[in-house]
Enzyme design. Structure first.
Site, PDB file in Angstrom:
ATOM      1  CG  ASN A   1     -36.845   0.148 -14.491  1.00  0.00           C
ATOM      2  OD1 ASN A   1     -35.878  -0.397 -13.975  1.00  0.00           O
ATOM      3  ND2 ASN A   1     -37.281   1.337 -14.115  1.00  0.00           N
ATOM      4  CG  LEU A   2     -41.429  -6.177 -17.103  1.00  0.00           C
ATOM      5  CD1 LEU A   2     -40.875  -6.628 -18.446  1.00  0.00           C
ATOM      6  CD2 LEU A   2     -41.746  -7.385 -16.226  1.00  0.00           C
ATOM      7  CE1 TYR A   3     -44.477  -3.541 -21.249  1.00  0.00           C
ATOM      8  CE2 TYR A   3     -44.523  -5.071 -19.406  1.00  0.00           C
ATOM      9  CZ  TYR A   3     -44.638  -4.819 -20.765  1.00  0.00           C
ATOM     10  OH  TYR A   3     -44.904  -5.840 -21.631  1.00  0.00           O
TER      11      TYR A   3
ATOM     12  CG  ASP B   1     -44.266 -12.059 -12.453  1.00  0.00           C
ATOM     13  OD1 ASP B   1     -45.065 -12.474 -13.300  1.00  0.00           O
ATOM     14  OD2 ASP B   1     -43.853 -10.881 -12.418  1.00  0.00           O
TER      15      ASP B   1
ATOM     16  CG  ASN C   1     -63.792 -10.319   5.965  1.00  0.00           C
ATOM     17  OD1 ASN C   1     -64.740  -9.604   6.291  1.00  0.00           O
ATOM     18  ND2 ASN C   1     -62.639 -10.314   6.615  1.00  0.00           N
TER      19      ASN C   1
ATOM     20  CB  ILE D   1     -31.641  -9.411 -17.010  1.00  0.00           C
ATOM     21  CG1 ILE D   1     -32.072 -10.787 -17.523  1.00  0.00           C
ATOM     22  CG2 ILE D   1     -31.082  -9.531 -15.582  1.00  0.00           C
ATOM     23  CD1 ILE D   1     -30.930 -11.776 -17.648  1.00  0.00           C
TER      24      ILE D   1
ATOM     25  CG  HIS E   1     -41.626  -5.810 -10.589  1.00  0.00           C
ATOM     26  ND1 HIS E   1     -41.675  -6.885 -11.451  1.00  0.00           N
ATOM     27  CD2 HIS E   1     -42.894  -5.686 -10.102  1.00  0.00           C
ATOM     28  CE1 HIS E   1     -42.898  -7.372 -11.492  1.00  0.00           C
ATOM     29  NE2 HIS E   1     -43.666  -6.656 -10.674  1.00  0.00           N
TER      30      HIS E   1
ATOM     31  CG  ASN F   1     -60.983  -8.561   3.340  1.00  0.00           C
ATOM     32  OD1 ASN F   1     -61.658  -8.337   2.346  1.00  0.00           O
ATOM     33  ND2 ASN F   1     -60.598  -9.790   3.683  1.00  0.00           N
TER      34      ASN F   1
ATOM     35  NE  ARG G   1     -46.574 -17.187 -12.758  1.00  0.00           N
ATOM     36  CZ  ARG G   1     -46.614 -15.928 -13.171  1.00  0.00           C
ATOM     37  NH1 ARG G   1     -46.379 -14.929 -12.332  1.00  0.00           N
ATOM     38  NH2 ARG G   1     -46.896 -15.646 -14.425  1.00  0.00           N
TER      39      ARG G   1
ATOM     40  CG  HIS H   1     -52.372 -13.722 -14.920  1.00  0.00           C
ATOM     41  ND1 HIS H   1     -51.821 -14.982 -14.869  1.00  0.00           N
ATOM     42  CD2 HIS H   1     -51.387 -12.875 -14.522  1.00  0.00           C
ATOM     43  CE1 HIS H   1     -50.563 -14.898 -14.460  1.00  0.00           C
ATOM     44  NE2 HIS H   1     -50.285 -13.635 -14.257  1.00  0.00           N
ATOM     45  CG  ASP H   2     -49.530 -12.304 -17.697  1.00  0.00           C
ATOM     46  OD1 ASP H   2     -50.071 -11.262 -17.285  1.00  0.00           O
ATOM     47  OD2 ASP H   2     -48.663 -12.917 -17.063  1.00  0.00           O
TER      48      ASP H   2
ATOM     49  CD  GLU I   1     -44.642 -14.324 -16.842  1.00  0.00           C
ATOM     50  OE1 GLU I   1     -45.301 -13.735 -17.713  1.00  0.00           O
ATOM     51  OE2 GLU I   1     -43.999 -13.719 -15.956  1.00  0.00           O
TER      52      GLU I   1
END
EC number: 2.4.1.19
Length: 713
Positions: A220-222, A256, A56, A217, A167, A59, A254, A354-355, A284
């Protein structure tokens, strides 16, 4: 001693015809799309939504966020849910044997284009959430999502969503104008942003250096705005959000970045899912090459969710791709992980995603990819295939591994390998549920057997591309007879002749050759293959899949407690649905007895929760320790180990939210229950309890709480 019988050819043909006439909606219970707890019979196809198919164009984002040529892989390329629907309806996925799709996180993401070091970046990947209760308009509307669910289910394909509650989006503490400031919305209503966070929705402890689990934990992640799961608003919001997606009909989740969220909160999250509308959930937790993590195993065994099996992925890449290990290393991984994971059959196996760099990196040698696909599809666990693998896509790390799929060819050898082997997970319970045994091995050749009852699959792989292997002395569980290669020689495999007692005739396995031989037969003695979910409260319904249960209700045992009658809500030869009895919280073995009283194998490690769960932060001050000594938590409920030091929660943390000698941990405990607890110190086998009376605390009925006490000398 289990008894088996073999279907006559006529009966088998009649049964096959009957099932084909019934169609997907009436498939056998353990293989049906209606079974949201068990993915053992499924093959997952991971789709990066933006990079699959643009169904489509209306969008598509506009302006600098979009590149219709998909040359700039950090911008949107146009893929959407309608594009996935189109590929479902044209048979591309079903033709490959795919029975589950895992799509990008579907929630609304930020609209900002972020410039990092002169390069524009967008939220094409779905991991920069702003509202977990709305859709990403670049993927489609709620109606489009519902159409995707309907189209998939019509073809007996399950839908898994990526979900990233760790996050929101990139943010800066001192630059509120950076991107969208990590702002979190509740169905369009702003809850708050990262700067000026007066409601404490986020952590403000800087970025993680990955040095410890605690550091990962609570920091921050990055530069991603890290959500504070100990905040009741955040906790309730995320649990309500996943309920919304469950109500829309998803079949799996799933999760993350599970290594980067409080383990206790995640257990309470899974309790919410399992007590509401349970679906197969896997997280993950990244593991590096040769990394084996006890924390990883503990999480998989106790959190209520499974994991992406990075241990499997890293080893198969070493053996089949990089030649840095051999078949003995592969065997060791299979045997070790089978011991370490309580439900190894529920861990999601893969070769890339993808990682990480794509597996395929040598256009001159596609056989390695074809072999590793055959290995993954016939191994234990739930296989997941990254989109485009069947088209031999290559690419380095993010974003090069996330290119637009170049073709939808159904004639590639890789596509054909998947097409031939994926259906075995539904037709042969040895592939779905079986044990694994090495039958013949050297550095380059592995022959392994999967077995469930008298159902057998035997797989032979020669990774040496130059030298054939002479196989002598091979013993199998296959009955005497001749067996054709299921792959039909696609990977230069051969037929196999087996004599009396399972002795295979000597044969030559071609260089780069792979063959699969199988035998299926009905199972007449009750045999459990899978139980799901593996954690829920009394009164919740769980699904037991297997073979040979019979058509008449028997008994299900939770430990020594028998469940019969109306508390068994469904009983078929391959599936039982049963309500968890009113037993005390704890870990139980499950077994089944058919109507004649014949008992099944035992399925262990099932956790009965005391009740609904909430996340509570337990804090103890002034708990000084000697070198090598750690602080743990135990208490009066099973979630706190029922006072057993061996089952105590911990070791507690003492660096980020609080610092030594203050210790803390977020724990999943029964909602609304008055709990007695104490802290203890452990060093090796030495246990030292704090003194005084038991601490007492009543958990909230919803939301979160913190209980802060002093160590009692």
């Amino acid at each position: 001693m289990k008894k088996f019988y073999k279907l006559t050819t006529a009966l088998a043909l009649s049964l096959s015809l009957a099932l084909s006439l019934l169609g997907p909606a009436h498939a056998a219970p353990d293989t049906s799309v209606s079974n949201k707890q068990n993915f053992s019979t499924d093959v997952i196809y991971q789709i990066f939504t933006d990079r699959f198919s643009d169904g489509n164009a209306a969008n598509n984002p506009t302006g600098p966020a979009f590149d219709g040529t998909c040359t700039n892989l950090r911008l949107y390329c146009g893929g959407d849910w309608q594009g996935i629907i189109n590929k479902i309806n044209d048979g591309y996925l079903t033709g490959m044997g795919v029975t589950a799709i895992w799509i990008s996180q579907p929630v609304e993401n930020i609209y900002s284009v972020i410039n990092y070091s002169g390069v524009n970046n967008t939220a094409y990947h779905g991991y920069w959430a702003r509202d977990f209760k709305k859709t990403n308009p670049a993927y489609g509307t709620i109606a489009d999502f519902q159409n995707l669910i309907a189209a998939a289910h019509a073809k007996n394909i399950k839908v898994i969503i990526d979900f990233a509650p760790n996050h929101t989006s990139p943010a800066s503490s001192d630059q509120p104008s950076f991107a969208e400031n990590g702002k979190l919305y509740n169905n369009g209503t702003l809850l708050g942003g990262y700067t000026g966070d007066t409601q404490n929705l986020f952590h403000h402890n800087g970025g993680t250096d990955f040095s410890t689990t605690e550091n990962g934990i609570y920091k921050n992640l990055y530069d991603l705005a890290d959500l504070n799961h100990n905040n009741s608003t955040v906790d309730t919001y995320l649990k309500d959000a996943i309920k919304m997606w469950l109500d829309l009909g998803i079949d799996g989740i799933r999760m993350d970045a599970v290594k980067h969220m409080p383990f206790g909160w995640q257990k309470s999250f899974m309790a919410t899912v399992n007590n509401y509308k349970p679906v197969f959930t896997f997280g993950e937790w990244f593991l590096g090459v040769n990394e084996v993590s006890a924390e990883n195993h503990k999480f998989a065994n106790e959190s209520g969710m499974s994991l992406l099996d990075f241990r499997f992925a890293q080893k198969v890449r070493q053996v089949f791709r990089d030649n840095t290990d051999n078949m003995y290393g592969l065997k060791s991984m299979l045997e070790g992980s089978s011991t370490d994971y309580a439900q190894v059959e529920d861990q999601v196996t893969f070769i890339d995603n993808h990682d990480m760099e794509r597996f395929h990196n040598n256009s001159a040698n596609r056989r390695k990819l074809e072999q590793v696909l055959a290995f993954t599809l016939t191994s234990r666990g739930v296989p997941a295939i990254y989109y485009g693998t069947e088209q031999y896509m290559s690419g380095g790390n993010d974003p090069d591994n996330r290119a637009r799929i170049p073709s939808f060819s159904t004639t590639t050898t890789a596509y054909q390998v998947i097409k031939k082997l994926a259906p075995l997970r539904k037709s042969n319970p040895a592939i779905a549920y079986g044990t694994t045994q090495e039958r013949w091995i050297n550095n380059d050749v592995l022959i392994y057997e999967r077995k469930f009852g008298s159902n057998v699959a035997l797989i032979a792989v020669n990774r040496n591309m130059n030298t054939p292997a002479t196989i002598t002395g091979l013993a199998t569980s296959l009955p005497a007879g001749s067996y054709a290669d299921v792959l039909g020689g696609l990977l230069n495999g051969n037929s196999l002749t087996v004599g009396t007692g399972g002795a295979a005739s000597n044969f030559t396995l071609a260089a780069g050759g792979t063959a699969v031989w199988q035998y299926t037969t009905a199972v007449t003695s009750p045999t459990i293959g899978h139980v799901g979910p593996m954690m829920a409260k009394p009164g919740a319904t769980i699904t037991i899949d297997g073979r040979g249960f019979g058509a008449t209700k028997g008994t299900v045992y939770f430990g020594s407690t028998a469940v019969t009658g109306t508390n068994i809500t469904a009983w078929e030869d391959t599936q039982i649905k049963v309500k968890i009895p009113a037993v005390a919280g704890g870990v139980y073995n499950i077994k089944v007895a058919n109507s004649a009283g014949t008992s099944s194998n035992v399925h262990d490690n099932f956790e009965v929760l005391t009740g609904d769960q909430v996340s509570v932060r337990f804090v103890v001050n002034n708990a000084t320790t000697a070198l090598g000594q750690n602080v743990y938590l135990a208490g009066s409920v099973s979630e706190l180990g029922n006072w057993d030091p061996a089952k105590a929660i911990g070791p507690l943390y003492n660096q980020v939210i609080y610092q030594y000698p203050t210790w803390y941990y977020d724990v999943s405990v029964p909602a609304g229950k008055t709990i007695e607890f104490k802290f203890l110190k452990k060093q090796g086998s030495t246990v030292t309890w704090e003194g005084g009376s038991n601490h007492t605390f009543t958990a909230p009925t919803s939301g979160t709480a913190t209980i802060n006490v002093n160590w009692q000398p």
